[in-house]
Design an enzyme around this catalytic site. Structure first.
Site, PDB file in Angstrom:
ATOM      1  N   PRO A 172       0.784  -1.228   0.000  1.00 17.60           N
ATOM      2  CA  PRO A 172       0.000   0.000   0.000  1.00 17.60           C
ATOM      3  C   PRO A 172       0.822   1.287   0.000  1.00 17.60           C
ATOM      4  CG  PRO A 172      -0.203  -1.165   2.099  1.00 17.60           C
ATOM      5  CD  PRO A 172       0.481  -2.092   1.140  1.00 17.60           C
ATOM      6  N   ASN A 173       0.336   2.207  -0.796  1.00 18.08           N
ATOM      7  CA  ASN A 173       0.858   3.577  -0.923  1.00 18.08           C
ATOM      8  C   ASN A 173       2.122   3.672  -1.772  1.00 18.08           C
ATOM      9  OD1 ASN A 173      -1.166   4.950   0.662  1.00 18.08           O
ATOM     10  ND2 ASN A 173      -0.283   3.862   2.400  1.00 18.08           N
ATOM     11  N   ASN A 220       7.932  -5.811  -1.030  1.00 21.48           N
ATOM     12  CA  ASN A 220       7.911  -4.700  -0.084  1.00 21.48           C
ATOM     13  C   ASN A 220       6.460  -4.601   0.389  1.00 21.48           C
ATOM     14  OD1 ASN A 220       7.875  -2.394   1.403  1.00 21.48           O
ATOM     15  ND2 ASN A 220       9.056  -1.154  -0.055  1.00 21.48           N
ATOM     16  N   HIS A 260      12.772  -3.234   1.925  1.00 23.71           N
ATOM     17  CA  HIS A 260      12.255  -1.924   2.333  1.00 23.71           C
ATOM     18  C   HIS A 260      13.161  -0.831   1.799  1.00 23.71           C
ATOM     19  CE1 HIS A 260       9.347  -3.795   4.910  1.00 23.71           C
ATOM     20  NE2 HIS A 260      10.308  -4.634   5.278  1.00 23.71           N
ATOM     21  N   ARG A 299      13.482   4.023  12.429  1.00 23.35           N
ATOM     22  CA  ARG A 299      12.281   4.874  12.453  1.00 23.35           C
ATOM     23  C   ARG A 299      11.441   4.571  13.705  1.00 23.35           C
ATOM     24  NH1 ARG A 299       9.723   4.556   6.642  1.00 23.35           N
ATOM     25  NH2 ARG A 299       8.595   6.379   7.460  1.00 23.35           N
ATOM     26  N   ALA A 325       3.209  -0.911   4.747  1.00 24.26           N
ATOM     27  CA  ALA A 325       2.666  -0.893   6.123  1.00 24.26           C
ATOM     28  C   ALA A 325       2.210  -2.279   6.584  1.00 24.26           C
ATOM     29  CB  ALA A 325       1.522   0.099   6.210  1.00 24.26           C
ATOM     30  N   GLU A 328      12.416  -9.978   1.417  1.00 23.71           N
ATOM     31  CA  GLU A 328      11.638  -8.860   1.995  1.00 23.71           C
ATOM     32  C   GLU A 328      12.484  -7.606   1.824  1.00 23.71           C
ATOM     33  OE1 GLU A 328      10.926  -9.230   6.213  1.00 23.71           O
ATOM     34  OE2 GLU A 328      10.154  -7.161   6.339  1.00 23.71           O
ATOM     35  N   ARG A 342       5.508  12.043  -2.989  1.00 24.93           N
ATOM     36  CA  ARG A 342       5.474  12.568  -1.615  1.00 24.93           C
ATOM     37  C   ARG A 342       6.629  11.998  -0.811  1.00 24.93           C
ATOM     38  NH1 ARG A 342      -0.803  11.142  -0.463  1.00 24.93           N
ATOM     39  NH2 ARG A 342      -1.441  11.846  -2.519  1.00 24.93           N
ATOM     40  N   TYR A 375      11.571   8.356   0.769  1.00 23.08           N
ATOM     41  CA  TYR A 375      11.404   7.325  -0.255  1.00 23.08           C
ATOM     42  C   TYR A 375      12.019   7.685  -1.613  1.00 23.08           C
ATOM     43  CZ  TYR A 375       8.181   5.617   3.281  1.00 23.08           C
ATOM     44  OH  TYR A 375       7.656   5.180   4.467  1.00 23.08           O
TER      45      TYR A 375
HETATM   46  O1  CA2 Z   1      10.748   1.599   3.719  1.00 24.40           O
HETATM   47  C1  CA2 Z   1       9.857   0.936   3.182  1.00 24.40           C
HETATM   48  O2  CA2 Z   1       9.962   0.483   2.046  1.00 24.40           O
HETATM   49  C2  CA2 Z   1       8.528   0.696   3.911  1.00 24.40           C
HETATM   50  O3  CA2 Z   1       8.095  -0.622   3.609  1.00 24.40           O
HETATM   51  C3  CA2 Z   1       7.572   1.736   3.349  1.00 24.40           C
HETATM   52  C4  CA2 Z   1       6.207   1.730   4.046  1.00 24.40           C
HETATM   53  C5  CA2 Z   1       6.366   1.806   5.568  1.00 24.40           C
HETATM   54  O4  CA2 Z   1       5.102   1.673   6.182  1.00 24.40           O
HETATM   55  C6  CA2 Z   1       7.310   0.729   6.080  1.00 24.40           C
HETATM   56  O5  CA2 Z   1       7.473   0.913   7.470  1.00 24.40           O
HETATM   57  C7  CA2 Z   1       8.671   0.811   5.421  1.00 24.40           C
HETATM   58  C8  CA2 Z   1       5.368   2.925   3.579  1.00 24.40           C
HETATM   59  C9  CA2 Z   1       5.195   3.028   2.108  1.00 24.40           C
HETATM   60  C10 CA2 Z   1       4.571   4.352   1.793  1.00 24.40           C
HETATM   61  O6  CA2 Z   1       4.942   4.723   0.493  1.00 24.40           O
HETATM   62  C11 CA2 Z   1       4.889   6.038   0.155  1.00 24.40           C
HETATM   63  C12 CA2 Z   1       5.598   6.392  -0.958  1.00 24.40           C
HETATM   64  C13 CA2 Z   1       5.617   7.707  -1.361  1.00 24.40           C
HETATM   65  C14 CA2 Z   1       4.885   8.639  -0.663  1.00 24.40           C
HETATM   66  C15 CA2 Z   1       4.163   8.281   0.442  1.00 24.40           C
HETATM   67  C16 CA2 Z   1       4.149   6.964   0.853  1.00 24.40           C
END
Ligand code: CA2
Length: 151
Positions: free
Chosen positions: A11-12, A75, A101, A108, A78, A99, A19, A24
């Site tokens: 997700p996201n 990946n 990230h 964090r 969340a 896995e 963003r 990221y």
């Molecule tokens: O660091 C990572 O790849 C995470 O899997 C990213 C997740 C976070 O919840 C994990 O703790 C670590 C969040 C992905 C959100 O992706 C976005 C990308 C661009 C803008 C906003 C959110």
């Protein structure tokens, strides 16, 4: 006959590059997927990249990977920190699982320190930014070679 490696994003991650670039990076998901395809070609693999914001969809794709793909790079975003469903699905996969990230969740918030997915993963990678994706493809090639040599 070798099968593709499934690259799953949770997700996201469709918002990559739009963003929170300080966390990221500024590459879009499409660019990251192209990086994976390029690296796969270099190391003699093929990849299929998919992204979903829905836990059940990710579970269905993991089921599809059983028999249908040579490995999974995931990946779970969340869902890493919440999903027993994704853990249970991955536990049924015999192919190697990486896995991945983008950030280093251990640096964090505390709630990101726990991964439900890690027990099912062959290997975990984090903190390389989006450069982790092609690195994971290369690492997957290594895992598949090592399996072939053992068989
Ligand atoms: O660091 C990572 O790849 C995470 O899997 C990213 C997740 C976070 O919840 C994990 O703790 C670590 C969040 C992905 C959100 O992706 C976005 C990308 C661009 C803008 C906003 C959110």
């Amino acid at each position: 006959m070798s099968k593709p490696v499934l690259v799953l994003n949770g997700p996201n991650l469709n918002l990559l590059g739009t963003r929170e670039p300080h966390i990221y990076g500024s590459n879009t998901l499409k660019e990251v997927e192209a990086m994976c395809a390029r690296k796969a070609k270099e190391v003699g693999l093929t990849v299929e990249c998919r992204q979903s914001n829905h836990e059940g969809q990710l579970v269905e794709w993991i089921h599809e990977a059983i028999g249908g793909f040579d490995g999974i790079i995931i990946n779970p975003a969340a869902y890493t920190h919440t999903s027993v469903a994704i853990l249970d699905a991955l536990k049924n996969v015999k192919a190697p699982i990486i896995e991945l990230h983008i950030s280093n969740p251990h640096q964090r918030e505390e709630f990101r320190h726990r991964s439900f997915v890690t027990p099912a993963a062959t290997a975990t990678m984090c903190g390389f930014g989006v450069a982790g994706y092609p690195l994971a493809v290369e690492a997957m090639a290594g895992l598949l070679e090592a399996r072939k040599a053992k068989a």
